[in-house]
Motif scaffolding. Sequence first.
Motif, short mmCIF file in Angstrom:
data_model
loop_
_atom_site.label_atom_id
_atom_site.label_comp_id
_atom_site.label_asym_id
_atom_site.label_seq_id
_atom_site.Cartn_x
_atom_site.Cartn_y
_atom_site.Cartn_z
N ALA A 1 -0.60 6.97 4.55
CA ALA A 1 -1.09 8.35 4.47
C ALA A 1 0.02 9.36 4.68
O ALA A 1 -0.08 10.51 4.23
N ALA A 2 1.10 8.96 5.35
CA ALA A 2 2.24 9.85 5.55
C ALA A 2 3.15 9.91 4.32
O ALA A 2 4.16 10.60 4.33
N GLY A 3 2.77 9.18 3.27
CA GLY A 3 3.51 9.24 2.01
C GLY A 3 4.47 8.10 1.78
O GLY A 3 5.26 8.14 0.82
N HIS A 4 4.43 7.06 2.62
CA HIS A 4 5.38 5.98 2.51
C HIS A 4 4.76 4.75 1.84
O HIS A 4 3.56 4.52 1.92
N ARG A 5 5.60 3.95 1.20
CA ARG A 5 5.18 2.65 0.73
C ARG A 5 5.21 1.69 1.93
O ARG A 5 6.16 1.70 2.70
N VAL A 6 4.18 0.87 2.06
CA VAL A 6 4.09 -0.06 3.18
C VAL A 6 3.96 -1.48 2.64
O VAL A 6 3.05 -1.77 1.86
N ILE A 7 4.87 -2.35 3.07
CA ILE A 7 4.84 -3.76 2.69
C ILE A 7 4.63 -4.59 3.97
O ILE A 7 5.39 -4.45 4.93
N ALA A 8 3.60 -5.43 3.96
CA ALA A 8 3.32 -6.29 5.11
C ALA A 8 3.10 -7.71 4.62
O ALA A 8 2.01 -8.06 4.17
N PRO A 9 4.14 -8.55 4.65
CA PRO A 9 3.99 -9.93 4.17
C PRO A 9 3.39 -10.85 5.23
O PRO A 9 3.44 -10.57 6.43
N ASP A 10 2.84 -11.95 4.75
CA ASP A 10 2.49 -13.07 5.62
C ASP A 10 3.64 -14.06 5.55
O ASP A 10 3.99 -14.54 4.46
N LEU A 11 4.24 -14.38 6.68
CA LEU A 11 5.30 -15.37 6.68
C LEU A 11 4.78 -16.71 6.17
O LEU A 11 3.58 -17.00 6.27
N VAL A 12 5.65 -17.52 5.62
CA VAL A 12 5.27 -18.85 5.17
C VAL A 12 4.67 -19.61 6.36
O VAL A 12 5.24 -19.63 7.45
N GLY A 13 3.49 -20.21 6.13
CA GLY A 13 2.79 -20.92 7.20
C GLY A 13 1.72 -20.09 7.87
O GLY A 13 1.01 -20.59 8.76
N ASP B 1 -3.35 -3.00 20.59
CA ASP B 1 -3.62 -2.11 21.71
C ASP B 1 -3.22 -0.65 21.46
O ASP B 1 -3.90 0.27 21.93
N SER B 2 -2.12 -0.42 20.75
CA SER B 2 -1.66 0.95 20.49
C SER B 2 -1.19 1.09 19.04
O SER B 2 -0.05 1.48 18.78
N PRO B 3 -2.07 0.80 18.08
CA PRO B 3 -1.63 0.83 16.67
C PRO B 3 -1.27 2.22 16.18
O PRO B 3 -0.30 2.37 15.43
N PHE B 4 -2.01 3.23 16.59
CA PHE B 4 -1.72 4.60 16.13
C PHE B 4 -0.35 5.04 16.62
O PHE B 4 0.47 5.54 15.84
N GLU B 5 -0.07 4.81 17.90
CA GLU B 5 1.20 5.25 18.48
C GLU B 5 2.38 4.49 17.87
O GLU B 5 3.44 5.07 17.63
N PHE B 6 2.19 3.20 17.61
CA PHE B 6 3.26 2.40 17.02
C PHE B 6 3.54 2.86 15.59
O PHE B 6 4.70 3.01 15.18
N ALA B 7 2.47 3.11 14.83
CA ALA B 7 2.66 3.58 13.45
C ALA B 7 3.30 4.96 13.42
O ALA B 7 4.18 5.23 12.59
N GLU C 1 0.83 -1.20 0.00
CA GLU C 1 0.00 0.00 0.00
C GLU C 1 0.87 1.25 0.00
O GLU C 1 2.04 1.21 0.34
N GLY C 2 0.26 2.37 -0.37
CA GLY C 2 0.95 3.64 -0.38
C GLY C 2 1.64 3.92 -1.70
O GLY C 2 1.38 3.28 -2.72
N ASP C 3 2.54 4.88 -1.68
CA ASP C 3 3.22 5.37 -2.87
C ASP C 3 4.41 4.48 -3.20
O ASP C 3 5.41 4.46 -2.47
N THR C 4 4.31 3.75 -4.31
CA THR C 4 5.41 2.85 -4.68
C THR C 4 6.67 3.59 -5.09
O THR C 4 7.75 2.99 -5.14
N SER C 5 6.56 4.89 -5.35
CA SER C 5 7.74 5.68 -5.70
C SER C 5 8.32 6.42 -4.49
O SER C 5 9.24 7.22 -4.63
N SER C 6 7.78 6.13 -3.31
CA SER C 6 8.24 6.80 -2.10
C SER C 6 9.71 6.51 -1.83
O SER C 6 10.23 5.44 -2.18
N ILE D 1 -1.12 0.14 8.71
CA ILE D 1 -0.78 0.30 7.29
C ILE D 1 -1.31 1.62 6.72
O ILE D 1 -0.55 2.37 6.09
N PRO D 2 -2.59 1.97 6.93
CA PRO D 2 -3.09 3.24 6.37
C PRO D 2 -2.41 4.47 6.95
O PRO D 2 -2.27 5.49 6.26
N ILE D 3 -1.98 4.40 8.22
CA ILE D 3 -1.36 5.56 8.85
C ILE D 3 -0.01 5.85 8.20
O ILE D 3 0.31 7.01 7.89
N CYS D 4 0.78 4.83 7.98
CA CYS D 4 2.09 5.02 7.35
C CYS D 4 1.95 5.34 5.87
O CYS D 4 2.72 6.14 5.32
#
Length: 297
Positions: A68-80, A281-287, A37-42, A63-66
Amino acid sequence: MDIVRTPEDRFRRLPNYPFKPNYLEVGSGLRMHYVDEGDTSSTHTVLMLHGEPTWSYLYRFMIPICAAAGHRVIAPDLVGFGKSDKPADIDDYSYGGHFEWLRAFVLELDLRNIVLVCQDWGSLLGLRLAVALDDRFSGIVLSNGFLPTGQQSIPLAFKAWRTFARFSPWFPISRIVEAGTFKKLSAGERLAYDAPFPSGRYKAGTRAFPRLVPTEPDLPDAQENARVWSQLEQWHKPFITAFTNGDPIMRGGDRYFQERVPGCQNMPHRTLTGGHFVQEDSPFEFAQTANELIRLL
C-alpha cells in the motif's frame, strides 16, 4: 533427490492469505513458491524472508502494508517450506544449498533496489545474500536474527531447541510457532502453519535448519559467515534493527549489529513488543520500519 510437493488443496481458504501463487524453478528440479504483490514498476522491492519453521504466511499482515506504500513486495517460501518443493531426505539440506537456491531465485527474477526484511533463518540467509549481491540491495531491516560464526556463546534455549528438532518424534509446527509469540493463534492460523506438512515426510527441511546453524568456528559455514561479517563491517547502506523485547534467544542481539555495522549509525532503531515471531506480535510496526527505511533512501 526425492522431492515431495504439498497438495494445493491444503492451502484453501487460509485466513488473511489471499495472495496469488507464483512459482519459479531454482535448479535440481526444485520449484519455489513466492508472493509477488504491489507495484511491479516500483523503484524498490521489499524482500521478506521467513525462517524456521514458518513460510510466507508469516508475513500476511505485513505484505499489504508495504504494498500500500507503493512498493513491490516479494515473499518466497524457502525450499522445504510452505508451497515450495520439499526434499524428503534431511541430508539434502545444507546452509550453502539454501543460499544457492535463494541466490538463483533473486537472479532469475532480476530483483534490484532490494530492501531486505528478515528474521530468524531469513537473516542467516539474507545477510549473506545482501553481501554476495551487494549491488542489488539498498538496505536491511533485521529483527530477531543473527549471523553466527561459532565464536559466540550458544544460549541453552537454542541447544534445547536443536535437540528437540533432531530427536523428538513429535514436531508440531503450529504449536512451535505459537510458543514463539505473545499472542494465541486462532484455529485457522494454526491450520495455515500446519498446512505445508501433511506428514512427517514433508518436515525434513524444518528439522534440518537447527542443526545447520554453525556453532563451531572451524565449520565451513562459520568461516564463510566470518567473511560476511568483515563485509558487513564496511556496510554503509541503511540498516535498521527492530528486535523484540521477548525473544529468549535473540534478545539483545540488536546491539551487536548497531556496534559493528556502519549503516546502523543514526538509524531509527526500535524495540518492538513480542516474542520470537515479531511478524505475529507487531506486524504493523515491523512493516512500517521497512517503509521508513525506504523513505531514507
